[in-house]
Design a protein around this motif. Structure first.
Motif, mmCIF file in Angstrom:
data_model
loop_
_atom_site.group_PDB
_atom_site.id
_atom_site.type_symbol
_atom_site.label_atom_id
_atom_site.label_comp_id
_atom_site.label_asym_id
_atom_site.label_seq_id
_atom_site.Cartn_x
_atom_site.Cartn_y
_atom_site.Cartn_z
ATOM 1 N N ALA A 273 15.435 -16.750 -8.725
ATOM 2 C CA ALA A 273 14.091 -16.411 -9.195
ATOM 3 C C ALA A 273 14.174 -15.838 -10.608
ATOM 4 C CB ALA A 273 13.449 -15.403 -8.248
ATOM 5 N N GLU B 31 11.530 -15.398 -14.564
ATOM 6 C CA GLU B 31 10.218 -15.558 -15.195
ATOM 7 C C GLU B 31 10.379 -15.726 -16.708
ATOM 8 O OE1 GLU B 31 7.614 -12.354 -14.101
ATOM 9 O OE2 GLU B 31 7.031 -13.331 -12.228
ATOM 10 N N LEU C 267 -2.773 -20.714 -11.697
ATOM 11 C CA LEU C 267 -1.364 -20.791 -11.318
ATOM 12 C C LEU C 267 -0.808 -19.390 -11.043
ATOM 13 C CD1 LEU C 267 0.174 -23.386 -13.824
ATOM 14 C CD2 LEU C 267 -0.346 -23.727 -11.406
ATOM 15 N N ASP C 268 0.089 -19.340 -10.085
ATOM 16 C CA ASP C 268 0.734 -18.079 -9.740
ATOM 17 C C ASP C 268 1.850 -17.804 -10.757
ATOM 18 O OD1 ASP C 268 1.826 -15.850 -8.525
ATOM 19 O OD2 ASP C 268 2.944 -17.012 -7.035
ATOM 20 N N TYR C 269 1.432 -17.317 -11.946
ATOM 21 C CA TYR C 269 2.404 -17.022 -12.999
ATOM 22 C C TYR C 269 1.742 -16.089 -14.005
ATOM 23 C CZ TYR C 269 6.744 -17.846 -15.488
ATOM 24 O OH TYR C 269 7.984 -17.685 -16.060
ATOM 25 N N ASP D 128 -0.814 -27.572 -7.304
ATOM 26 C CA ASP D 128 -0.848 -26.502 -6.314
ATOM 27 C C ASP D 128 -0.574 -25.177 -7.024
ATOM 28 O OD1 ASP D 128 -1.328 -28.398 -4.425
ATOM 29 O OD2 ASP D 128 0.487 -28.024 -3.244
ATOM 30 N N ARG D 129 -1.125 -24.092 -6.489
ATOM 31 C CA ARG D 129 -1.034 -22.794 -7.151
ATOM 32 C C ARG D 129 0.412 -22.354 -7.385
ATOM 33 N NH1 ARG D 129 -1.279 -17.202 -5.956
ATOM 34 N NH2 ARG D 129 -2.519 -16.055 -7.508
ATOM 35 N N ASP D 130 1.314 -22.730 -6.484
ATOM 36 C CA ASP D 130 2.714 -22.303 -6.593
ATOM 37 C C ASP D 130 3.610 -23.337 -7.258
ATOM 38 O OD1 ASP D 130 2.752 -24.247 -4.642
ATOM 39 O OD2 ASP D 130 3.916 -23.073 -3.203
ATOM 40 N N ARG E 287 6.084 -21.992 -9.890
ATOM 41 C CA ARG E 287 7.073 -21.147 -9.213
ATOM 42 C C ARG E 287 8.126 -21.992 -8.498
ATOM 43 N NH1 ARG E 287 7.277 -15.741 -10.624
ATOM 44 N NH2 ARG E 287 5.172 -14.851 -10.706
ATOM 45 N N ARG E 288 7.722 -23.104 -7.940
ATOM 46 C CA ARG E 288 8.649 -23.984 -7.224
ATOM 47 C C ARG E 288 9.620 -24.693 -8.169
ATOM 48 N NH1 ARG E 288 8.556 -23.481 -1.536
ATOM 49 N NH2 ARG E 288 6.405 -23.155 -0.830
ATOM 50 N N ALA F 214 7.103 -28.765 -5.428
ATOM 51 C CA ALA F 214 6.207 -28.524 -6.560
ATOM 52 C C ALA F 214 5.249 -29.704 -6.664
ATOM 53 C CB ALA F 214 7.008 -28.363 -7.849
#
Length: 371
Positions: free
Chosen positions: A42, A44, A70-72, A137-139, A142-143, A240
């Motif tokens: 993980a 960022e 988006l989850d970011y 997709d929102r994740d 992240r994927r 993703a």
């Protein structure tokens, strides 16, 4: 006894090549390729979204809203949109989003040159390359990120899910084709690198991006091949997801396929190193991308060789081929019949190979499919 003549052996050779192009290559990878581990983690980093838009005003606002969800962390995400000489409301939509880095090109130079301009404006450590029409997709981001924590990985492709207008995954034969394609990509990814990414969603190291030649159709093949040439892996991450609708307009999916297949031929012309030992994915490129272009000619050869053979078994095979083509013709003339797989599979298979034949014609006659 079968086979017992030159025509019989030619028939078998053609059949073997067709089988290899659509299934044998996947089987070979599954049986022989060794899986390679990825040191995923993980993290960022800063990410720059880069999109080329040509008259995408009707989709752009929804896509920008989708990116905002988006989850970011927003402060780590830059959005760059290049309007490729758009003549619709694209510029107006961009003017309503001051947080977006807008590049307004006065004339259309094609997607490849638009992407080059977008990457020049990008500041992120990673590039998230997207098309405008699909929803993520929102994740999704992240994927895509964890594999790129491995310094040996240069790019990661997401997955495009084709859905009906009601949002249900496609069960048509084209959906079956995509399932086969994704199975091949999974095996390529697990054992090394894929030879193409999903143009609708892929993430890569910005420093590995090389400017694309004008008129290029398949940036989603040349870009990952350039990454692999520099010694990095290109992976496939099916978790993703970008979502798109099956084209409802008659003939639109066929035209898209012709354009893609013509692009494979154009790749060899624009980047001849792809067919040399300088390409570390040469075997995979030929097996996955080029052999399928030969299938329409192999199908014709199978018909001819089974027709001229004196072997009665070959005559039975000739009848089966004719039935197969008849089922495809029925599915083309009466699309409603495609709800039965017995009709849908031959129809889609023949459609793909007619598209491949058309690709050769368009490439040889220089008929434009680039924009």
């Amino acid at each position: 006894m079968f086979p017992h003549g030159t025509a019989d052996w030619m028939f078998l050779a053609c059949f073997a090549l067709i089988f290899y192009a659509y299934a044998g290559y996947w089987l070979l990878l599954r049986l022989l390729a060794q899986r390679r581990a990825v040191q995923a983690a993980a993290w960022e980093p800063t990410v720059s979204v880069v999109m080329a838009a040509r008259n995408e005003g009707q989709h752009l606002a929804a896509k920008l809203a989708n990116l905002a969800e988006l989850d970011y962390p927003a402060h780590l995400l830059q959005v760059v949109v290049v309007s490729d000489g758009s003549t619709d409301s694209t510029a107006e939509v961009l003017s309503r989003h001051p947080g977006v880095e807008a590049v307004l090109l006065p004339e259309s130079g094609g997607k490849a040159l638009a992407l080059n301009q977008g990457v020049r404006r990008a500041t992120g450590e990673l590039l998230l390359m997207l098309d405008v029409r699909q929803q993520l997709d929102r994740d999704a981001l992240r994927r895509l990120l964890p594999p790129l924590a491995d310094p040996a990985v240069g790019a990661v492709s997401g997955e495009l899910l084709l859905e009906e207008t009601n949002g249900v995954p496609s069960g048509e034969a084209l959906g079956i084709y995509w399932k086969i394609e994704k199975a091949v990509r999974r095996m390529e990814s697990e054992s090394g690198s894929v030879v193409g990414v999903t143009g609708a969603i892929y993430l890569m190291r910005r420093l590995l991006y090389q400017p694309l030649p004008a008129g290029l159709v398949l940036d989603d093949v040349l870009v990952p091949m350039q990454v692999a040439r520099r010694g990095y892996r290109v992976l496939f991450q099916p978790a993703a997801v970008a979502r798109d609708r099956i084209f409802a307009e008659p003939g639109k999916e066929f035209r898209r396929k012709v354009r893609t297949l013509t692009g494979n031929l154009q790749l060899v012309q624009l980047a001849p190193w792809l067919l040399s030992l300088r390409n570390p994915l040469l075997f995979r490129f030929v097996s996955h991308k080029l052999l399928r272009l030969l299938v329409p000619f192999l199908l014709v050869a199978m018909l001819v060789t089974s027709a001229v053979s004196r072997n009665p078994v070959m005559h039975v095979l000739l009848v089966l081929q004719i039935v197969f083509f008849a089922l495809a013709a029925a599915g083309t003339v009466a699309p409603g019949l495609r709800r039965w797989r017995l009709i849908a599979i031959p129809t889609t298979f023949i459609m793909l190979n007619v598209a491949a034949a058309m690709a050769f014609y368009k490439f040889l006659t220089r008929e434009s499919v680039w924009h």
